[in-house]
Design an enzyme around this catalytic site. Structure first.
Site, PDB file in Angstrom:
ATOM      1  N   GLU A 179       0.822  -1.216   0.000  1.00 37.45           N
ATOM      2  CA  GLU A 179       0.000   0.000   0.000  1.00 37.45           C
ATOM      3  C   GLU A 179       0.859   1.271   0.000  1.00 37.45           C
ATOM      4  O   GLU A 179       1.219   1.775   1.061  1.00 37.45           O
ATOM      5  CB  GLU A 179      -0.934   0.017   1.226  1.00 37.45           C
ATOM      6  CG  GLU A 179      -1.815   1.262   1.268  1.00 37.45           C
ATOM      7  CD  GLU A 179      -2.784   1.300   2.448  1.00 37.45           C
ATOM      8  OE1 GLU A 179      -3.547   2.274   2.547  1.00 37.45           O
ATOM      9  OE2 GLU A 179      -2.786   0.364   3.262  1.00 37.45           O
ATOM     10  N   LYS A 221      -2.445  -2.059  -3.206  1.00 39.69           N
ATOM     11  CA  LYS A 221      -3.481  -1.181  -2.655  1.00 39.69           C
ATOM     12  C   LYS A 221      -3.027   0.271  -2.857  1.00 39.69           C
ATOM     13  O   LYS A 221      -2.425   0.873  -1.977  1.00 39.69           O
ATOM     14  CB  LYS A 221      -3.716  -1.473  -1.172  1.00 39.69           C
ATOM     15  CG  LYS A 221      -4.796  -0.579  -0.548  1.00 39.69           C
ATOM     16  CD  LYS A 221      -5.178  -1.002   0.869  1.00 39.69           C
ATOM     17  CE  LYS A 221      -6.189  -0.027   1.458  1.00 39.69           C
ATOM     18  NZ  LYS A 221      -6.717  -0.460   2.767  1.00 39.69           N
TER      19      LYS A 221
END
Length: 346
Positions: A179, A221
């Site tokens: 992420e 992500k």
């Protein structure tokens, strides 16, 4: 190759199964307490436990949610009747995930920039979480756009940490969610957001490659390419979708099974609309599934309704399920604002 390769591959695919996304309920105690403060909920461990029970026991949640990311406190908690949350998730067909970073700290020598920490002792923590039933993990890097930032040093330090985290996860049997969040805060244009996100993703995948990460055993992500909240020129839904998908296609290997976006402070409707257009317009042309890994954009309306009142649990769960359902539709390009009118009246 990890001895878990086949399991990792299957888990990663299941995490981005059609019509499903990942619920991010991994706020640290500090962040969760801040959200509680805003709506007048007492900031105690018991209230956090009650809130997490509300979420995880929502009927039919697994129709729209493949997995949920937990915080260290949460993975060790149980329902008021003593059933471990991990068991509740297994019984409901929701894959157990765990946040493993220890937060973004100031990057030495670079004012206004952060680097995420948590590599020390991570191998042992992964082994413990795997034993507890976790099958994927999350590590969030934070990139801020501002005057003369982000620096190359910030992007490279965070990309390197993400890659080392991902390597430890795959070695230990957890699918890494990678992420790199480019923050939406600021007055930057969508063009500047695209430029920084492009550089960030390019650097992240270069570092993942250097650390021998199996791309078919991870999930990305990312944030969307979007104008900063304070930018006078806000982007249209279509502009965001176009810029975001172009950025992904430039950087994300085809073997990555899925891209599960963070909502990053967008409104519930914005987060759903952007995801919807990306799928409606580009799903057929993209090699990876495009879905969601939202926190506030799924939970917030439920939290605001519940406010710590256990007589409102059932109604709050309906609001949570509605948001999960809207984002599931968006992940298939089937969402429209008209569907919001179906919201359960509570």
């Amino acid at each position: 190759m990890s001895k878990y390769a086949e399991e990792l591959r299957n888990t990663a695919k299941a995490m981005v199964a059609e019509g499903k996304g990942i619920l991010a309920m991994d706020e640290s105690n500090r962040t969760c307490n801040k959200r509680f403060d805003k709506v007048g909920v007492p900031t105690t461990e018991e209230m956090r436990r009650s809130y997490r029970e509300l979420i995880l026991t929502t009927p039919n949640l697994s129709n729209y949610i493949s997995g949920a990311i937990l915080y260290d406190e949460t993975i060790r908690q149980a329902t008021k009747d003593g059933v471990p949350f991990t068991q509740v998730m297994k019984d409901n067909g929701i894959i157990i995930g765990i946040k493993v970073d220890t937060g973004a700290k100031d990057l030495a020598g670079h004012p206004g920039e952060k680097v995420t920490e948590g590599l020390d002792g991570l191998r042992d923590r992964i082994a413990e979480y795997y034993e507890m039933g976790a099958r994927f993990a999350k590590w969030r890097a934070v990139i801020t756009i501002g005057e003369n930032i982000p620096s190359n040093a910030c992007i490279e330090a965070n990309a390197h940490a993400l890659a080392r985290y991902a390597a430890l996860c795959q070695e230990g049997g957890l699918v890494p969610i990678v992420e790199p969040e480019v923050l939406i805060d600021g007055d930057h244009t969508i063009e500047r957001s695209y430029e920084v996100t492009n550089q960030t993703l390019h650097t992240v995948f270069d570092q993942l490659y250097r650390q021998d990460i199996a791309f078919d055993q991870m999930i990305l992500k990312p944030s969307m390419s979007i104008a900063g909240k304070q930018c006078p020129q806000q982007s249209s839904v279509e502009e965001v979708a176009d810029a975001t998908v172009e950025c992904l296609r430039n950087n994300v290997p085809a073997s990555v099974p899925g891209v599960a976006f963070l909502s990053g402070g967008q409104t519930n409707e914005q987060a759903a609309q952007h995801l919807n257009i990306m799928n409606a317009k580009y799903a057929q042309e993209c090699p990876w599934r495009i879905t969601f890994s939202y926190a506030r954009a799924i939970q917030q309306s439920a939290l605001e309704h519940w406010r710590g009142d256990n007589s409102k649990v059932e109604e709050a769960q309906k609001l949570l399920l509605h948001r999960a359902k809207m984002n599931s539709a968006a992940s298939q390009g089937k969402y429209s604002l008209d569907m919001e009118k179906e919201a359960v009246a509570v």
